[in-house]
Design a protein around this motif. Structure first.
Motif, short mmCIF file in Angstrom:
data_model
loop_
_atom_site.label_atom_id
_atom_site.label_comp_id
_atom_site.label_asym_id
_atom_site.label_seq_id
_atom_site.Cartn_x
_atom_site.Cartn_y
_atom_site.Cartn_z
N HIS A 1 2.15 5.57 -2.62
CA HIS A 1 2.30 6.99 -2.20
C HIS A 1 3.74 7.47 -2.53
O HIS A 1 4.10 8.57 -2.86
N ARG A 2 4.45 6.34 -2.31
CA ARG A 2 6.11 6.83 -2.77
C ARG A 2 6.12 7.25 -4.17
O ARG A 2 6.97 8.46 -4.50
N PRO B 1 0.94 -1.27 0.02
CA PRO B 1 -0.17 0.02 -0.07
C PRO B 1 0.83 1.29 -0.03
O PRO B 1 0.36 2.24 -0.38
N LEU B 2 2.03 1.15 0.54
CA LEU B 2 2.87 2.45 0.51
C LEU B 2 3.42 2.89 -0.67
O LEU B 2 4.03 3.93 -1.00
N ASP C 1 6.96 -3.61 3.18
CA ASP C 1 5.72 -3.69 3.18
C ASP C 1 4.99 -4.41 2.12
O ASP C 1 4.06 -4.51 1.91
N THR C 2 5.89 -5.32 1.41
CA THR C 2 5.59 -6.21 0.39
C THR C 2 4.78 -7.41 1.21
O THR C 2 5.45 -7.74 2.21
#
Lengths: 404, 404
Positions: free
Chosen positions: A225-226, A221-222, A267-268
């Protein structure tokens, strides 16, 4: 009868703003722009000879003397086909040109660094492949145009078409025609950028970057944003820092982006780890080295960055490399003496290393010999180099001159 | 003369949706809601006796027999003052109540697990402190109301006021009046949730969570995305999973959120690492265990989660714990025999462990004895327990009964 061949060497590049994620896996179009420093071919390079001959009944390729299968539709086949297409355009414009595009091509490539070093050789390898074919075919293409093709071999290879400081612009076109490398500044603009590569042992093979980055695209999910909100700003900031030779900003953004790349890997689902306890300790050492510099009223003196593996690359102005080598050797005793290409140390060598004054020794523990297998000191370098006939990697019979 | 005292034990809780970041550091208001499982006090607990006496000329507190300074304006002082304020309300409503709020209070607390285990004792400790004072003062407050005060001692302590499955709602009020814990489900709703705590050795002290989380708030670009866009959805998903006893979803979200917490820690500048190579290997083992279960047509069988340290907590239905202990022991040989509170193993014990059939042994290397220092098998538990007079931790003279 003429021999049509060309030999080119191409450099390794190490990204400061990381490429992680494709929006098109076939064309290798990235989810975000990236930026790298090209390293000096005097120390690390891939060298490739390409020869076209009407007697060659197929395209063949040897890597370090060992033949690799050119899989139909694969990345090597795509690059070779694209280069032949450009050659055909040359031949169609000028009918006196020999029809090299119709000949088979033999390609022999080697790296001057061991695969065991864990340094990504696909970037320098595909850059050398594309550059040697461009020279063989006498193409009018500039490096950015060639980067479009190298990109289809290995994404980060596009950045090895230039020396110095290089951006890979993500582009927006669906066909990838604007997803290419550009030079932000040549090495001569900021030649004082040195790099210390810490080759770190790892117990196990990590996730390949090709499969890892797509798992991140699918599950983190991050990452979105990156891509949308962080990288565009960082690209602007670091380009400005390079143009102004502002190492403090360069270092800050480089470290932040390395960490963020590893954060989205973590975060994967399932998570991907590339750094190990040795990598973490090198981060702690560089962090303490910088903390001390800032506490003493100075600026950041070094920047670590990690690709898809445990090896650290530490960028620093040349004047700081001696202290950094001494720090690293203090925590990571070396089996072999430090190869000292820039003669930083006298005949006594690095010895057991030492800490700079005021350095908090407790930021890491001392590791056993072999935890950091080797140290390579290099610096910002130039782009692909066309080499002379004497450097050919193909024998008269069209087989590789240097066997594995 | 009456002795006014009360002894209460309170549980540890381990979050599945992590608390990381404060929007108000004094009131301890979090940047996002969180959710935890309360662990069984039969295995892990803090026990606290509070006594009020007109002869005590100041408030004093002993932790494991050692006196701790109650710093004015500090967290302990705040909790004690808040509890005395609530007592005063009781006294003002009923003038026959003894004026305990005007007496000094002596507090003696101990944990039944060693500090060296690296388990956060602040949650159970502040929950026991607040609960024992609530019992001493005979407050009419319910656990959610008490959680408002425990929260000001240590954020995650608010979740230890309930057993079972507990949410800490972030709230919106500036004074923190709606930032409290609620019970999502009692332990009896889903009693089959077991936990295996793997106590991991670490070479160095990590960043404290108090300072670490604020550095993340200040420097991580990814944290804001997590707070706004990821956690709210996950809170809904995991609450539904708990209500439906859906372990597969519970496990998936728990592992994703542990990883994302460590991802934003890594995205902090300078980066924060809590997991080490042992932690990473436990993740790899659980991932392979789950992969195998799914490949065999089943669902996730275990969920790891990591707080601000290298220890793993593995949640799993009871029926899977035996396999998990055997897996962990295979890679992390134990110096001591496994304490087997649920009698999973016969008299032969775990021995050298074993892998489940089809498990890929190469996902981790075998570590030396001591890498995982101990294994604690526990399960979901109840909320604070009021204990009898015999359990008091204060002697007749008001000093602690159990010295360190």
């Amino acid at each position: 009868m003429s021999v049509y061949q060309a030999t080119v060497s191409a450099p390794v590049n190490i990204a400061c703003i990381k490429y992680w994620g494709k929006r098109d896996t076939k064309l290798i179009l990235p989810t975000n722009s990236s930026l790298s420093v090209t390293l000096d071919q005097d120390h690390l390079r891939s060298t490739t000879t390409s020869r076209a001959d009407p007697g060659f009944d197929s395209d063949r390729l040897w890597l370090n003397g060992k033949e690799e299968i050119i899989a139909p539709g694969g990345r090597m086949a795509t690059c070779i086909a694209e280069m032949k297409r450009l050659r055909r355009e040359v031949e169609e414009k000028n009918s006196s040109e020999p029809k090299l595009s119709t000949f088979g091509v033999h390609i022999s490539s080697r790296n001057n660094f061991p695969t065991a070093a864990g340094l990504a050789s696909s970037a320098s390898g595909f850059a050398a492949l594309v550059s040697s074919l461009a020279a063989l075919y006498a193409l009018p293409a500039n490096p950015s145009e060639l980067s479009l093709i190298a990109r289809q071999g290995s994404g980060s290879a596009c950045r090895s078409l230039f020396g110095g400081y290089v951006a890979w612009q993500e582009g927006t076109a669906a066909d990838g025609s604007d997803s290419l490398a550009i030079e932000i500044a040549p090495r001569e603009h900021w030649p004082d950028m040195h790099a210390l590569i810490c080759v770190v042992s790892d117990d196990k093979k990590g996730t390949s970057s090709t499969s890892g980055m797509q798992r991140t695209v699918e599950t983190s999910p991050l990452l979105q944003h990156r891509i949308k909100h962080v990288v565009p700003e960082r690209m602007k900031t670091i380009q400005k820092a390079i143009l102004e030779r502002d190492f403090d900003t360069f270092a800050r953004v480089t470290m932040q982006d390395s960490n963020q790349f590893h954060a989205v890997a973590l975060d994967t689902d399932p998570p991907i780890f590339y750094m190990n306890d040795v990598s973490r300790s090198i981060i702690a050492i560089v962090t303490e080295y910088n903390r001390l510099a800032v506490a003493n009223g100075g600026k950041l003196k070094a920047a670590y960055t990690y690709d898809a593996g445990p090896n650290a690359v530490i960028y620093a102005p040349k004047e700081n490399i001696k202290e950094i080598v001494e720090l690293i050797v203090s925590y990571f005793p070396q089996a072999e003496p430090f190869k000292d290409p820039f003669a930083l140390f006298g005949t006594a060598g690095v010895g057991e290393g030492k800490l700079v004054e005021g350095f908090n020794p407790a930021v890491a523990k001392k590791f056993p010999v072999g935890s950091v297998k080797g140290l390579i000191h290099t610096r910002v370098g130039d782009g692909p180099r066309k080499l002379g006939e004497a450097e050919t990697l193909l024998g008269p019979d069209g087989s590789p001159k240097f066997l594995a």
